[in-house]
Structures are given as structure tokens and as C-alpha cells.
Design a protein around this motif. Structure first.
Motif, PDB file in Angstrom:
ATOM      1  N   LEU A 341       0.987  -1.104   0.030  1.00 31.06           N
ATOM      2  CA  LEU A 341       0.050  -0.054   0.140  1.00 31.06           C
ATOM      3  C   LEU A 341       0.955   1.229   0.105  1.00 31.06           C
ATOM      4  CD1 LEU A 341      -2.846   0.796   0.017  1.00 31.06           C
ATOM      5  CD2 LEU A 341      -2.877   0.906   2.791  1.00 31.06           C
ATOM      6  N   GLY A 344       2.364   1.710  -3.448  1.00 28.69           N
ATOM      7  CA  GLY A 344       1.584   2.205  -4.201  1.00 28.69           C
ATOM      8  C   GLY A 344       1.385   3.680  -4.377  1.00 28.69           C
ATOM      9  N   ILE A 345       1.008   3.933  -3.057  1.00 26.75           N
ATOM     10  CA  ILE A 345       0.745   5.416  -2.789  1.00 26.75           C
ATOM     11  C   ILE A 345       1.876   6.270  -3.120  1.00 26.75           C
ATOM     12  CG2 ILE A 345       0.300   7.215  -0.756  1.00 26.75           C
ATOM     13  CD1 ILE A 345      -1.271   5.090   0.454  1.00 26.75           C
TER      14      ILE A 345
ATOM     15  N   ILE B 139      -2.654  -0.961  -7.433  1.00 27.07           N
ATOM     16  CA  ILE B 139      -1.951  -1.626  -6.330  1.00 27.07           C
ATOM     17  C   ILE B 139      -2.659  -0.940  -4.920  1.00 27.07           C
ATOM     18  CG2 ILE B 139       0.298  -1.508  -5.144  1.00 27.07           C
ATOM     19  CD1 ILE B 139       1.930  -1.345  -7.569  1.00 27.07           C
ATOM     20  N   VAL B 140      -3.000   0.253  -4.936  1.00 21.35           N
ATOM     21  CA  VAL B 140      -3.629   0.913  -3.923  1.00 21.35           C
ATOM     22  C   VAL B 140      -4.710   0.264  -3.583  1.00 21.35           C
ATOM     23  CG1 VAL B 140      -4.485   3.093  -2.737  1.00 21.35           C
ATOM     24  CG2 VAL B 140      -2.259   2.697  -4.013  1.00 21.35           C
ATOM     25  N   GLU B 143      -4.774  -3.375  -2.458  1.00 17.81           N
ATOM     26  CA  GLU B 143      -4.121  -3.431  -1.117  1.00 17.81           C
ATOM     27  C   GLU B 143      -5.186  -3.013   0.107  1.00 17.81           C
ATOM     28  OE1 GLU B 143      -1.297  -4.744   0.330  1.00 17.81           O
ATOM     29  OE2 GLU B 143      -1.090  -5.503  -1.865  1.00 17.81           O
ATOM     30  N   ILE B 144      -6.029  -2.124  -0.437  1.00 15.71           N
ATOM     31  CA  ILE B 144      -7.027  -1.596   0.353  1.00 15.71           C
ATOM     32  C   ILE B 144      -8.209  -2.804   0.634  1.00 15.71           C
ATOM     33  CG2 ILE B 144      -9.110  -0.013   0.768  1.00 15.71           C
ATOM     34  CD1 ILE B 144      -7.590   2.028  -0.607  1.00 15.71           C
TER      35      ILE B 144
END
Lengths: 388, 338
Positions: A341, A344-345, B139-140, B143-144
Motif C-alpha cells: 500500500l 503504491g501510494i 496496487i493501492v 491493497e485496500i
């Protein structure tokens, strides 16, 4: 894409200085990385290996602008070749690496020849298609060569023709990769990788400075115009593709040297995506950017993903109890299991605000500082940087 | 013969999912000029809308189990069952079709938020940067979802009435043994329906006509005083709905996990490129074509001749198409070449 390239007039003397500093920094890495907890050989050599991988990828993507989404295939091919060299002939790391690079180059030649007939997103999809084919075949048809899901490993009963001819077959235990008798484990193995990284960086620097590198850059900015001037661009692109495939082969065989097994997951498209992330994050088309990117991502992967709640609560220990607890549980989302995460951010932020990667950030900062110094601190907003 | 028919249906099924995702990808590319690598994530989000609806409906409380008398036993009883009895149970069983109704507004919102929040800033940037930022977004989102639902695939059943096999052979006058899962048939027909609806919307409504005009020449349409940007944003929302509904419907066929989007995205991109970047009929045709080819390649008879062919056939076809006909099956020349 507003790219920063290293096209500043550089002298051989300056390059020598860069190489000297770079060598010193890499070789002393175990010392200066100690404070951030990254100075154990396993992680250090991963920095070096993925650094090589990203540097090689950058020669293709950074210089020519061709986005390959299948570069991990060459990494996997390098690994498999190196392990087969170990199994069949000798545990000598140099032999294995030479073989890994050679086989990766062969594959890159064929795949590159086909894929480079197209450009843009079609090139990306073609390379992706080849990498996925390699990955799927490694799991299915090619299991005699790749050993499928169990991964290719060494065995006491392997032939190792050269080793046995020289040393006799007295050895009963499983041998490990070596460099003419010097066993490559722990820090020895890191320094071996570090030397390879320095060599790889040197070659990349030479390519950046060479007329060949400039031609690649020219193709990136306008391939048509390049063709109008009478250049046949394809051979140059193919050479760049093969070189970058060889870098990936080198990285893959180094992986096999540091840990003599090879699995197909190294070829999956997520692995190809990872090297793209590294290069972009650091700064595509820059000398150091890809290395930075590789180190940062691997650092996050290893350090951040190992953090857990107790450690976090300790970190926030200076705060009042309830607050520390709350902060720890919030940040737990971003570390440990959730480090992707963060990745990605971080990646999104870089692409949105710093398309040139972290290196662009560094350039901007230094440029600002310089300007401030020159104009005595009174910088007007009108001072626009020249593009390129 | 029977086996061939079954494989054809299997392929059309899978092709339906590919076609729906590829359709959305192409719509977004054709209107906004953005290569959206997060489109697979929308498919995955749709699937998790179905999971969430199922969880929500079967929200339960612990009650005494009356059927066991010789010791104190407890069981989970859904609130819906307590409140509405058998009707409540039926609602739970039909959670997947219900979730499609839920997915439409939810996905529209997500799509609009995504377009306004991120995509609109990337119209003018290079395709490489669009790919990269949406890849990061994917991706984000993944993952969430992993944080919320865990990393394991979550199975949700199709409604019991349509969970079993359909007597396909009997309908067609073929052998009685020829059966095919009901839900997969429904999936195939729904995807055809959605595709038809999207095309009808673009072809037969004034709104769709303006959108098509905008795709052909955005500037002129803008000069005519039409807010083409807003319509394109709505198109992005529609693409999100299509992907989301495709995902929600796919749940009984394949239990979703947070990686689902990525797996489908790679294939869908291959589909889009084979169909021809920017061509809607091309995307749909290539989706079904590749689904069917993949399905036939996984037949035993084919695998005996060419072992492992089922694993690579799609990519082989993609390579062949791109080299023989670079712009894809139905693509225009010069799209996305540089």
C-alpha cells in the motif's frame, strides 16, 4: 515526458570522479547503511542485484523510451541458466554468470527482434506476452528444465563435470557457489555483487556518454527525425534491448549465485512491473535514479514489511498511551503485510508530482538552492528553468 | 461434438468477461485518451461489492440452537431470517443478483470519483505516465481490499435455483448427458445484454451520438457549445459500471481475491490490443475470440498434440496478430503508435 537526461557536457575527469565516489560509496555501504538497519549481507546484495537489473532496464527505457513490461523474463532465464551451469559443469560463479548473460542475450536478441517491430503500447504488450509465455511454460511444458513449482535446485548427485575433473568427486556435502575456491557467502557474497554492480554502473556510464547512447536518446525524442537523417534506428534499438537483457541476465545469475535456486515466479509480470517501478521512482533516464529506486523499494520490502505492532508502539512510545496505540494501529496498515500500500501510494505521488522521479526532485532542490545563492536569496517567481 | 459445444460455451463465458473489461478499457481510451491500468481493479471492486452485499445480508446474531436438546448449543442466525423468516433466507440466497443492482450506483460513484480525482489530471500526459499512475492506483485499490477482506479468495454461491446444471442437451435435442451450469449460461447472456446495451446507448441515443461525435473530433463538438468533458466523465462511469457488473456476476464462477483485477487486466489488455486499440467492436470480438481459442486449446485432444499450449495460446495469438496486422483486428491506423 519532461525527462532529465544526463546530457550535460561531462569530461572524462568528471566521470572518473563519479566512478571513484560511486565505488567508495558502494564498498562502504555496510558501514553507512548500518544506522538504518540495512547493513546485513542478504539485503545489501539484493540492493546490488536489483540495482543492476534497474540500471539495465534504464538503458532501454531511460534512453530509448521503449517501455518493456516483460523484462523479468530475462532475469528468470539468467537464473535458470546459472543454476544449470552449477549443476552440469562447475560451481564457479564467473562461469555461471557468463552463461547466464549469454543465454539471456540470445533470448533478448530473438524477442527483441520480434518486439521492436512495433512501438508504444504495442511494444509493451508484446514484451509482456513473451514474458507471460516464458512464465507459463516454465510452470507447464518446460518442467523438465525448470522443475516447475518446486524450483530448480542443486543436488549432491549433479554431474558438475569440470569440478569433478579437477577436484575428484570426494565431496559429499552440497557445494555452494564459489569464486576459485573462495566460498561466496555472507559479506564475501555481497562484495562480489558490489563489484559486479560497480562494473555494471561503469558500463552504463560509458553507454550514456557514448555516441551510441546519444543516438538512443535522439530516438527517444524523435525517432522519425532520426530516420530522416539517414539512420536505420532498428539495429540501435535492438542492441539497446540486448544489452538491457544481458543486465537482467547478470542480475538473475547473481541471484542464483547468492542463493542457488531458480523459480518461475521471478518471471511473473509483477516482477517486470517492479523493475519499472524502481526505474520510474528513482528517475528514468538518469544515471543514479534506477539504483536509488531499486534500493528504496527493496529497503521498504525488507525493513517495512518486517515491522509489527509491538515495534510500532515502541516507536510512538513518547506519545500518551492511547494515542500511541491508535497511531500504531493506523500505521500498521502501511507496514508489515501492507507495505505494498505504501509502495503504491508513494509510486502514485511520484508519478503525479515528480514525473522525472526522485532524481528530478533532487535536481529541483539543488537548482533552487543555487538560484537562491546566486540572486542573494531574492528569487522572483519569474525565474523559469530552461527546458532541457 | 458435445465436448466441442461445451468448450465453445466455456470459451464464450470467459470471453464475455474479457469482452466486458476490454469494452470499458476501449471506451475510456476512445473518449478520454487515457490508458487505464486500474480498469481491472474496477472489475475486482465489482466482485467485492457482491461479497460485501452477501456479508451485509447475512449479518447474523448468535441464538440458541433449539434442534439440539441434550446440551446448550448455539448457532448463527441471520437477522434477515429472524425478521422476515423464509423471505429473508431467500433474499440472502439471491445476494449475487441483488448485488448487481447495488453495484450499478456504487461503481458509478467509484468511477466518477476516480475520473474527477485522478484521471482528469492525466489527459495531457504521456501514455507511459497514464499507465504508471493507474498501475499505482491499481496496487493501492488491491491493497485496500486486502486490508478489508483479507488475502484469501471468498466464495459466494449463486442462487440455489440457478446453481445447478442446466439440461442443455435436452433443449438442443442432443444427448441427455450434456449439461452446463445455469449460472454460466446466465453470465453469458447477461454479458451479451450489457454489450448490446452499451452499443445501443452509443448508437441510438442523442447522448451517445454526441459522445461518438466527441470521440471523432472533440474540439469541434466543444466549439458547438457542448460540455463534452462532462459526457466523457459519464462514459468513464459507465465503463466502471460495466466492469463492476462483470465482476459481481463473476463471483459464483471464480471466488474473488484482491489480485483478481490484475490477472484479468493483463489478459484484457492483450484483448484490447488484438481487437485494435480504440475499436469497440474489435474489443468485443477479440474478447470472445480469445476466450474461445483459450478454451479449445485446453481440450485434452489438443493438449496431447501440443502440450502446454493452453497456457500460452492467448499470447501466441497476440504476438501473431500484432506482427501480421499491427493495428489489431479492427483498429485504425496510427493509434497509440508513439
Amino acid at each position: 515526458m519532461a525527462s532529465i537526461t544526463e546530457f550535460n557536457p561531462s569530461t572524462p575527469k568528471k566521470d572518473l570522479l563519479i566512478m571513484a565516489v560511486f565505488t567508495a560509496v558502494v564498498l562502504t555501504a555496510p558501514i553507512w547503511l548500518a544506522p538504518i538497519g540495512a547493513s546485513y549481507p542478504d539485503l545489501l546484495q539484493r540492493f546490488a542485484i536489483f540495482g543492476i537489473f534497474a540500471i539495465g532496464f534504464n538503458i532501454l527505457f531511460g534512453l530509448t523510451g521503449y517501455l518493456s513490461f516483460g523484462h523479468a523474463a530475462f532475469l528468470g532465464i539468467g537464473s535458470y541458466s546459472a543454476v544449470w551451469m552449477f549443476k552440469l559443469f562447475s560451481m564457479n560463479a564467473l562461469l555461471a554468470m557468463a552463461f547466464g548473460i549469454f543465454v539471456a542475450a540470445l533470448f533478448a536478441l530473438v524477442i527483441g527482434f520480434i518486439c521492436l517491430r512495433r512501438s508504444g503500447i504495442y511494444f509493451a504488450i508484446l514484451t509482456l506476452a513473451f514474458a507471460q509465455m516464458a512464465y507459463n511454460m516454465a510452470y507447464s511444458v518446460l518442467t523438465p528444465i525448470t522443475n516447475g513449482e518446486t524450483a530448480l535446485t542443486l543436488d549432491v548427485a549433479d554431474p558438475r563435470i569440470i569440478d569433478r575433473a579437477i577436484l575428484g568427486d570426494a565431496k559429499e556435502a552440497l557445494p555452494s557457489p564459489s569464486l576459485f575456491g573462495l566460498e561466496l557467502t555472507g559479506f564475501t557474497s555481497f562484495y562480489f555483487c558490489a563489484v559486479m554492480l560497480i562494473l555494471a554502473f561503469w558500463v552504463s556510464l560509458k553507454i550514456f556518454r557514448s555516441p551510441f547512447g546519444l543516438k538512443l536518446l535522439a530516438m527517444k525524442s524523435n525517432q522519425n527525425r532520426m530516420q530522416y537523417t539517414g539512420y536505420n534506428t532498428k539495429p540501435y534499438l535492438l542492441v539497446a534491448f540486448v544489452i538491457s537483457g544481458m543486465y537482467a541476465g547478470l542480475a538473475g545469475s547473481l541471484m542464483a549465485v547468492t542463493d542457488p535456486l531458480a523459480g518461475a515466479e521471478r518471471m511473473q509480470w509483477t516482477a517486470s512491473g517492479e523493475v519499472v517501478l524502481m526505474t520510474i521512482l528513482g528517475g528514468a533516464g538518469t544515471l543514479f535514479g534506477p539504483l536509488f529506486g531499486a534500493a528504496i523499494i527493496k529497503y521498504f520490502e525488507n525493513i517495512f514489511s518486517a515491522l509489527n505492532k509491538t515495534q510500532l508502539t515502541e516507536v510512538f512510545g513518547f506519545l500518551p498511551d492511547g494515542m500511541a496505540e491508535a497511531l500504531a494501529s493506523v500505521s500498521l496498515l502501511f507496514v508489515g503485510e501492507g507495505w505494498h500500500l505504501t509502495l503504491g501510494i508513494m509510486f502514485m505521488l511520484v508519478v503525479i508530482f515528480l514525473p522525472g522521479g526522485l532524481m528530478e526532485g533532487i535536481y529541483r532542490l539543488t537548482a533552487r538552492v543555487k538560484r537562491k545563492r546566486e540572486s542573494g536569496g531574492a528569487v522572483s517567481g519569474g525565474a523559469v528553468q530552461p527546458s532541457e | 461434438m458435445d465436448a466441442l459445444l461445451l468448450q465453445l460455451l466455456n470459451g464464450l463465458d470467459k470471453g464475455g468477461a474479457y469482452a466486458l473489461i476490454a469494452l470499458g478499457l476501449t471506451l475510456v481510451f476512445g473518449t478520454l485518451g487515457v490508458v487505464n491500468f486500474a480498469h481491472g481493479a474496477l472489475f475486482m471492486l465489482g466482485a467485492f461489492v457482491a461479497v460485501a452485499v452477501n456479508r451485509l445480508l447475512s449479518f447474523s446474531v448468535q441464538v440458541r440452537d433449539e434442534s439440539i436438546t441434550f446440551f446448550e448449543a448455539y448457532k448463527q442466525q441471520p437477522y434477515l431470517e429472524i425478521w422476515f423468516g423464509d423471505l429473508g433466507l431467500a433474499v440472502i440466497a439471491w445476494s449475487v443478483p441483488i448485488s448487481i443492482l447495488v453495484a450499478i450506483p456504487v461503481m458509478l460513484l467509484i468511477g466518477l470519483a476516480m475520473e474527477r480525482g485522478l484521471i482528469q489530471f492525466f489527459y495531457k500526459r504521456s501514455h507511459a505516465e497514464q499507465i504508471l499512475v493507474t498501475f499505482g492506483l491499481a496496487i493501492v485499490i488491491g491493497e485496500i481490499v486486502k486490508v478489508l477482506f483479507g488475502a484469501n479468495p471468498i466464495p459466494v454461491q449463486a442462487p440455489p435455483a440457478v446453481a445447478g446444471p442446466a439440461p442443455l442437451g435436452a433443449w438442443l435435442g442432443l444427448s441427455e448427458n450434456l449439461v452446463y451450469p445455469w449460472w454460466r449460461l446466465i453470465y453469458l447472456f447477461t454479458s451479451l445484454l450489457i454489450i448490446a446495451a452499451v452499443f445501443a446507448f452509443l448508437q441510438f441515443t442523442t447522448y451517445g451520438m454526441v459522445v461518438r461525435a466527441g470521440m471523432a473530433d472533440r474540439e469541434t463538438v466543444g466549439l458547438l457549445g457542448i460540455n463534452i468533458q462532462r459526457r466523457f466523465t459519464v462514459v468513464f462511469g459507465i465503463a466502471a459500471i460495466v466492469a463492476g457488473v462483470a465482476g459481481a456476476m463473476y463471483v459464483p464462477i471464480l471466488p474473488p481475491d484482491y489480485n483478481l483485477g490484475m490477472n484479468f487486466l493483463v489478459l484484457s489488455f492483450v484483448v484490447v490490443v488484438v481487437g485494435g486499440m480504440g475499436s469497440l467492436p474489435g474489443a468485443v470480438a477479440a474478447g470472445f475470440l480469445l476466450g474461445v481459442i483459450q478454451s479449445f486449446a485446453s481440450m485434452g485432444a489438443v493438449k496431447d498434440i501440443l502440450p502446454g499450449i493452453d497456457q500460452i495460446i492467448i499470447y501466441l495469438v497476440a504476438v501473431a496478430v500484432l506482427l501480421a496486422r499491427p493495428r489489431g483486428l479492427m483498429g485504425r491506423k496510427g493509434v497509440m503508435e508513439t
